[in-house]
Design a protein around this motif. Sequence first.
Motif, PDB file in Angstrom:
ATOM      1  N   ARG A 757       0.836  -1.214   0.000  1.00  0.00           N
ATOM      2  CA  ARG A 757       0.000   0.000   0.000  1.00  0.00           C
ATOM      3  C   ARG A 757       0.861   1.251   0.000  1.00  0.00           C
ATOM      4  O   ARG A 757       1.615   1.510   0.934  1.00  0.00           O
ATOM      5  CB  ARG A 757      -0.932  -0.009   1.209  1.00  0.00           C
ATOM      6  N   GLY A 758       0.750   1.992  -1.099  1.00  0.00           N
ATOM      7  CA  GLY A 758       1.432   3.273  -1.214  1.00  0.00           C
ATOM      8  C   GLY A 758       0.408   4.367  -1.411  1.00  0.00           C
ATOM      9  O   GLY A 758      -0.458   4.586  -0.570  1.00  0.00           O
ATOM     10  N   LEU A 759       0.467   5.039  -2.566  1.00  0.00           N
ATOM     11  CA  LEU A 759      -0.415   6.177  -2.820  1.00  0.00           C
ATOM     12  C   LEU A 759      -1.798   5.755  -3.283  1.00  0.00           C
ATOM     13  O   LEU A 759      -2.735   6.555  -3.208  1.00  0.00           O
ATOM     14  CB  LEU A 759       0.212   7.090  -3.881  1.00  0.00           C
ATOM     15  N   ASP A 760      -1.934   4.523  -3.816  1.00  0.00           N
ATOM     16  CA  ASP A 760      -3.206   4.113  -4.418  1.00  0.00           C
ATOM     17  C   ASP A 760      -3.954   3.115  -3.544  1.00  0.00           C
ATOM     18  O   ASP A 760      -3.355   2.229  -2.933  1.00  0.00           O
ATOM     19  CB  ASP A 760      -2.961   3.452  -5.788  1.00  0.00           C
ATOM     20  N   HIS A 777       2.177   6.125   4.267  1.00  0.00           N
ATOM     21  CA  HIS A 777       0.968   6.937   4.133  1.00  0.00           C
ATOM     22  C   HIS A 777      -0.218   6.381   4.926  1.00  0.00           C
ATOM     23  O   HIS A 777      -1.294   6.139   4.367  1.00  0.00           O
ATOM     24  CB  HIS A 777       0.582   7.073   2.655  1.00  0.00           C
ATOM     25  N   PRO A 778      -0.078   6.201   6.226  1.00  0.00           N
ATOM     26  CA  PRO A 778      -1.205   5.657   7.010  1.00  0.00           C
ATOM     27  C   PRO A 778      -2.428   6.566   7.006  1.00  0.00           C
ATOM     28  O   PRO A 778      -3.551   6.089   7.212  1.00  0.00           O
ATOM     29  CB  PRO A 778      -0.609   5.511   8.410  1.00  0.00           C
ATOM     30  N   ASP A 779      -2.247   7.872   6.766  1.00  0.00           N
ATOM     31  CA  ASP A 779      -3.397   8.775   6.751  1.00  0.00           C
ATOM     32  C   ASP A 779      -4.385   8.450   5.638  1.00  0.00           C
ATOM     33  O   ASP A 779      -5.554   8.847   5.694  1.00  0.00           O
ATOM     34  CB  ASP A 779      -2.921  10.232   6.575  1.00  0.00           C
ATOM     35  N   MET A 780      -3.923   7.733   4.632  1.00  0.00           N
ATOM     36  CA  MET A 780      -4.780   7.434   3.485  1.00  0.00           C
ATOM     37  C   MET A 780      -5.612   6.173   3.698  1.00  0.00           C
ATOM     38  O   MET A 780      -6.456   5.842   2.858  1.00  0.00           O
ATOM     39  CB  MET A 780      -3.917   7.278   2.225  1.00  0.00           C
ATOM     40  N   ILE A 781      -5.382   5.457   4.786  1.00  0.00           N
ATOM     41  CA  ILE A 781      -6.066   4.177   5.018  1.00  0.00           C
ATOM     42  C   ILE A 781      -7.390   4.418   5.733  1.00  0.00           C
ATOM     43  O   ILE A 781      -7.467   5.177   6.698  1.00  0.00           O
ATOM     44  CB  ILE A 781      -5.180   3.235   5.853  1.00  0.00           C
ATOM     45  N   ALA A 782      -8.449   3.751   5.238  1.00  0.00           N
ATOM     46  CA  ALA A 782      -9.774   3.842   5.854  1.00  0.00           C
ATOM     47  C   ALA A 782     -10.178   2.469   6.384  1.00  0.00           C
ATOM     48  O   ALA A 782      -9.711   1.439   5.884  1.00  0.00           O
ATOM     49  CB  ALA A 782     -10.794   4.327   4.830  1.00  0.00           C
ATOM     50  N   LEU A 902       5.277  13.242   7.260  1.00  0.00           N
ATOM     51  CA  LEU A 902       4.710  13.655   8.538  1.00  0.00           C
ATOM     52  C   LEU A 902       3.838  12.571   9.158  1.00  0.00           C
ATOM     53  O   LEU A 902       3.898  12.307  10.364  1.00  0.00           O
ATOM     54  CB  LEU A 902       3.902  14.944   8.349  1.00  0.00           C
ATOM     55  N   ASP A 903       2.991  11.918   8.327  1.00  0.00           N
ATOM     56  CA  ASP A 903       2.107  10.899   8.893  1.00  0.00           C
ATOM     57  C   ASP A 903       2.876   9.653   9.303  1.00  0.00           C
ATOM     58  O   ASP A 903       2.541   8.992  10.300  1.00  0.00           O
ATOM     59  CB  ASP A 903       0.973  10.549   7.923  1.00  0.00           C
ATOM     60  N   MET A 904       3.954   9.318   8.567  1.00  0.00           N
ATOM     61  CA  MET A 904       4.774   8.171   8.955  1.00  0.00           C
ATOM     62  C   MET A 904       5.514   8.466  10.259  1.00  0.00           C
ATOM     63  O   MET A 904       5.662   7.586  11.117  1.00  0.00           O
ATOM     64  CB  MET A 904       5.761   7.829   7.850  1.00  0.00           C
ATOM     65  N   ARG A 905       5.966   9.718  10.435  1.00  0.00           N
ATOM     66  CA  ARG A 905       6.649  10.099  11.674  1.00  0.00           C
ATOM     67  C   ARG A 905       5.689  10.042  12.852  1.00  0.00           C
ATOM     68  O   ARG A 905       6.012   9.493  13.918  1.00  0.00           O
ATOM     69  CB  ARG A 905       7.224  11.507  11.523  1.00  0.00           C
ATOM     70  N   ARG A 906       4.498  10.584  12.669  1.00  0.00           N
ATOM     71  CA  ARG A 906       3.522  10.608  13.757  1.00  0.00           C
ATOM     72  C   ARG A 906       3.124   9.203  14.192  1.00  0.00           C
ATOM     73  O   ARG A 906       2.961   8.918  15.374  1.00  0.00           O
ATOM     74  CB  ARG A 906       2.288  11.383  13.298  1.00  0.00           C
ATOM     75  N   ASP A 907       2.957   8.276  13.195  1.00  0.00           N
ATOM     76  CA  ASP A 907       2.471   6.933  13.500  1.00  0.00           C
ATOM     77  C   ASP A 907       3.580   5.894  13.551  1.00  0.00           C
ATOM     78  O   ASP A 907       3.312   4.693  13.554  1.00  0.00           O
ATOM     79  CB  ASP A 907       1.412   6.521  12.473  1.00  0.00           C
TER      80      ASP A 907
END
Length: 998
Positions: A757-760, A777-782, A902-907
């Motif tokens: 899982r990357g951008l798509d 990119h965990p922010d993109m996961i639902a 940023l999202d990878m750093r936060r999570d």
Amino acid sequence: MRGERRHQVRLDDATEVLVASGLVDTDYVAAQLGTTFATVQEAARAAVAAGDVSPHPLFEAQWIGRRRSWQRLGQHPVLWYVSERRRRNRISPHPLVDPRIIFAAYPEARHHPYGALSYWLSVSGGGTPLPTRILPRKVSWATYRAAAIAAAADWRAEVVLERPELVGPTPALPDRLTTSPAVTVVMSAQDAGPLVHQTVASLQAQTLTDWHLVAVDRGSLDDTAAVLQGVAAFDDRVTVVREGRCGHAQALNVALEHSTAEHVAFLPLGREWLPEMLEELLAHAHHSGSSAVLAGVGAVGRSRLELVGGRPVDLATALLRRAAIKDVGGFDETLGASVERDLLLRLTRDQEPLPVDVPVLRRPDPVPHGFGDDWRSAVLERQLVDWDAAAARKTSEDLVSHVLPVGPEPRRTVEWLSSVPRDGSELILVGVRLRRAHHVLAASVAAVIAGARFVSVPATVSMSAALNAGIAQAAGSTVLLVRPEAMPPRQPIAERLAEVVRQPDVATAQPLVVDLDGVVLSAGARFSRGNPHPELFLAGLPTSDAVRIGQSTVAAPAAPLVALRTDTAVALRGVSPRFHSVLAETDLGLRAERAGLGRSVVVPDTVITSRTPYAGDEELIGAMGSLRASVESLPDGVPGAHDDRAPDLLLRAGLEVTDQRNRRVSADPEDRTAPSVLVPELVVRPVDGIRESPPRLRWAVDIAAPAAQRGDRWGDTYFARSLADALERRGQHVAIDRRDARERDSRDFDDVLLVLRGLDRVTPRPGLVNVEWIISHPDMIAPEEVAGFDLVYAASTTWSARMTREWGSPIQPLLQCTDTRWFHPDRAEPDTGPALLFVGNSRGVYRYAVRSALAIGADLTLHGNDWTEFVERDQIASGGVANEEVGVLYASAGIVLNDHHLDMRRDSFASNRLFDAAACGARILSDRIDGLEETFSGLVLPFDNEHELARLVQPPYDAFPDNETRRRIATRIIAEHSFDKRAETLIDDAVRLLLARR
């Protein structure tokens, strides 16, 4: 009058701007128009008035792009270019002009009122190298200018062609003709004033004098309409109809409305008929009663089968009955370049056209270089090459000759010219009646590149004839026959193919052919018993299946690039003229085997990409008709059908053949009477590998990187390749699907879909074990995305636990990892390389680690792409390092820098770079995430600000473990966090799920 005055003002304005910009080369304009000019103002005015004429060797409107903005605005292209102040600094006006190079050398060029090229010309001399990166060596402006002027002059000499006289009985004309005039001659004219007099003169010289010319001017911006009116003033057989800017088909329909004769002929500007042309065509038409009488050079389609099969249409060599044109509704104005072909196909649906041999086109003077004295026979397709002379030529074993007929797109030609290998290869471009822009570009650029040559065939011949003309000129002992749809290979393949065809039992070799999505188009042709039509072997499968099968024998090649020995090609008299393009190489391979010259081989470790499908339906039907005649003449029947090795080869890829069927290919699927053929297809299914020991599964690894070279440098691509290799080492069959290939039908043969899982976001495939590994990119996961997969992993321990609780779907932690083949402590001696190192692309942002290092004045060594927006060029060590060599830099560096999105750093998603550098025993400074100490045992230290970074980068690096300790930690990282370790986990979990399902 008012309109003419406005046109005059526009002409004067464009001329003035053109002269002021410095983009007028008097000699170059003169070479194109076949005249001389006393002043630069005269040359500029003539260039603007002539329409399709370039004012300067380094400006080509056709190169700028497909969207012709100047045409919509009614401007001359140079006037549009110099007025586009913002956009022009990004526009390359010629393949050998790169504005970025000009701006790097002359920053002030950005502010020049007429753009980068004008500025460069103002400060350059004849010895200044051209501002381009595509040439293999530096070429001076004077050298290229001379080549461009010579190419323009050659093009001018070849504008009009000659049709050699053909022997054939011509009936006499009836004493009395049905109508007077006997023939209406139709002409569609736009921006081609210099060609009017010469073209109309050939009509006025006809032995048949009872004709009426209807010339429709399509809103020309030059003096075309005025010249036609001048001709009409002295010849009452000429009628000029003035229209606005309109399509070619509309202009022809308008002309037909003004016609009164029983028969219609078509004379485009720039063509010249021989004097007997109309009389002989009209005699054939009256004698036969045919609605369509077709003449022309051998490659022109003159039967319905040839037209359906893709041979070109040339209405300049046709005579049509006006009533028949009216019955089918005239020209279809909704179509583009295929309007003439479409009309003939509709016109001949119920009646075969009459092919005739009559003299058609006038001989150019002088005779083009390279064809000797026998020009009249040279233009004919079957006599284009003196094969006896070609057989006597000496060739070099150290040279591979690429023969490429030039297609309709100049950019594709330049791509091949810029990709010619420096040593051991030559490129022979064969131009067949090219437009001015394409002819001049191809000839001039080829002239300044060592190992490239341009051969012009100034006649409308097929691609097969063009290939044969190139074969006769080849200096290498191996020749590669290339069709224009083949893109230059991303890796050199010529020498590998040459090595294969040097084997005594091999006649032809082809690479693996893939489409733009990276899916196999063809691995050669195979035949089934009782069916003379070939199947494209492995079509629709991933390239990994072909690589797994390996080099193998096929019935014949089927590819837009085929290699063979030059003497083999000469012995076979080249490519058969019966084939316009596709299946010509298949016929060539069949003839080679029949002649005892060797077998055909596919070499899957060489790959080319085709811009188009192998063939359109109509083209394929026509080509298969020609091939059928060849196959049915074989003494042993269908080639290879008695010894079809396809089932055994497919087993190597984990696929078994269960049946065979025929697929109907039709020119019109809605019309059951339309021409069609039955093409064989193997029915396959995956081998049940779960029952093997150890289990062998088929995996599709899906990544977000785009296909072809665009995605080669993505980190996702490197990660997927290393993971695939690890899975393959454990007996799995793995295909890497970039985002363009994820819809391939052959995914149904796979067992596991593994989405990195990357951008798509990727939709799970029903029937497969669907696995998602969230590596960024965990922010993109639902939550609903996670719920759709059978197994979900994430490269963060804390995020996995939290999302499992919140979403109720199990997410297992699976950290990123390293490829231990390239990353280990023995790659280099510690502290022998750069003091502070960052390897990575900008990704369009001024990354935290790089910005911080440069802010403290650290001695940073930076490797990566897309950094020039943020740092000076001299601060970039390279545009990137091969993944296999990055470990050397890591192992030798004093400090390796790292940062995260940023999202990878936060999570706390630890990046792949951390594992690679740690496996090398490197000292690593990174932005702060959870779990660094637990995972990396002191090899990775966080920094929260520039002050901390400044303290930690200073030798002797007391905050880090010593060399021996770092080596021990690296050994543990390798043992616990390798791709091989991750592959074990993935295989075990997938097998467990599959067994549970059963």
